[in-house]
Design a protein around this motif. Structure first.
Motif, PDB file in Angstrom:
ATOM      1  N   ARG A  40     -34.351   1.266 -34.571  1.00 34.65           N
ATOM      2  CA  ARG A  40     -35.356   2.196 -35.072  1.00 34.65           C
ATOM      3  C   ARG A  40     -35.746   3.254 -34.049  1.00 34.65           C
ATOM      4  O   ARG A  40     -36.223   4.323 -34.414  1.00 34.65           O
ATOM      5  N   ASP A  67     -33.934   1.996 -39.856  1.00 34.38           N
ATOM      6  CA  ASP A  67     -34.602   0.710 -40.051  1.00 34.38           C
ATOM      7  C   ASP A  67     -33.648  -0.224 -40.781  1.00 34.38           C
ATOM      8  O   ASP A  67     -33.099   0.126 -41.837  1.00 34.38           O
ATOM      9  N   ASP A  70     -33.950  -0.795 -44.516  1.00 38.54           N
ATOM     10  CA  ASP A  70     -33.748   0.354 -45.398  1.00 38.54           C
ATOM     11  C   ASP A  70     -32.298   0.390 -45.883  1.00 38.54           C
ATOM     12  O   ASP A  70     -31.365   0.396 -45.078  1.00 38.54           O
ATOM     13  N   VAL A 117     -37.596  -8.370 -42.396  1.00 34.15           N
ATOM     14  CA  VAL A 117     -36.826  -7.974 -41.211  1.00 34.15           C
ATOM     15  C   VAL A 117     -35.914  -9.094 -40.732  1.00 34.15           C
ATOM     16  O   VAL A 117     -34.730  -8.865 -40.428  1.00 34.15           O
TER      17      VAL A 117
END
Length: 263
Positions: A40, A67, A70, A117
């Protein structure tokens, strides 16, 4: 079977801007592996690229600023793999976040963010990249888990849950891919000396984490590459980590008592 050799291979490493991911990227490129480094923080990726290129390893680091949760970042990764021949030899699912604090007092968003995540993103990225891994005759999926994916502790419930999920996912995927050219390696470090706990999700700024010993990030990276090279299914790192895991396997009630939270 011969050791997995990084020279001339193509790898994807997530969470590459710091800690274990950064060290892995440097070690892989030093061994002649092209690395698609995903993170990121664009400034950290730039500094990593400069470090590697200063050592003469031009075109070995292929940075992607994005990210990992994403889908657009996954699109970029897949597109770059395609442009480099459409065959992927190593996927390192390393990106992760943590939190410290009571589950009862935490927000639902903390749980969702950590699971997104630490588990959903790497699982989905793995699914996207499996066709390219299968097109290699010598591929490895390396998942960075944790000793807390073997034995949970208080005040890290969301993190433990995400790493238990990664542990189970790795075992299931390994069984599904048996007989193919793709191996699955689960690496379970204990506390790592990195920036991991500098930024915690929805946690008290003064939160601390107890641990039995810790390893520098580069030592974890070296052990990770050794496990990949030897095609190990699973490795638990550090003496403290092994003690925690194996003591729990031998006598769970004792560990429950030792790790209980005093009120």
């Amino acid at each position: 079977m011969a050791h997995w050799n990084p020279s001339g291979k193509l790898a994807v490493v997530t969470g590459a801007s710091s800690g274990i991911g950064r060290c892995l990227s440097k070690r892989l490129t030093a061994a002649g592996c092209r690395v698609i480094a995903v993170a990121r923080r664009a400034d950290r990726l730039q500094s990593l690229s400069e470090e590697i290129h200063c050592d003469g390893d031009n075109d070995l680091l292929l940075p992607i600023h994005g990210d990992v949760t994403d889908s657009a970042t996954h699109d970029q990764i897949e597109s770059l793999v395609r442009s480099r021949g459409g065959s992927l030899d190593l996927l390192v699912n390393n990106a992760g976040i943590g939190a410290i604090g009571s589950f009862e007092e935490a927000t639902e968003s903390r749980l969702r963010k950590i699971m997104e995540v630490n588990f959903f993103a790497p699982a989905q990225l793995t699914r996207r990249l499996l066709p390219y891994l299968k097109s290699s005759d010598d591929a490895v999926i390396c998942n960075l888990g944790s000793v807390l994916g073997h034995r949970a502790v208080p005040d890290k419930s969301e993190y433990c849950a995400s790493k238990f999920a990664m542990h189970g996912f790795s075992d299931a995927l390994r069984a599904e891919l048996a007989g193919t050219s793709v191996r699955v390696t689960l690496v379970s470090p204990s506390t790592t000396e990195s920036e991991f706990f500098d930024v915690l999700v929805d946690s008290d700024a003064n939160a601390t984490s107890k641990s039995i010993g810790s390893w520098p990030a580069d030592r974890v990276a070296a052990a990770t590459l050794a496990a990949v090279g030897k095609r190990r299914s699973e490795v638990i790192l550090s003496l403290g980590g092994k003690m925690l895991v194996y003591a729990d396997r031998i006598c769970p009630p004792l560990m429950n008592w030792l790790l209980r939270k005093e009120h």
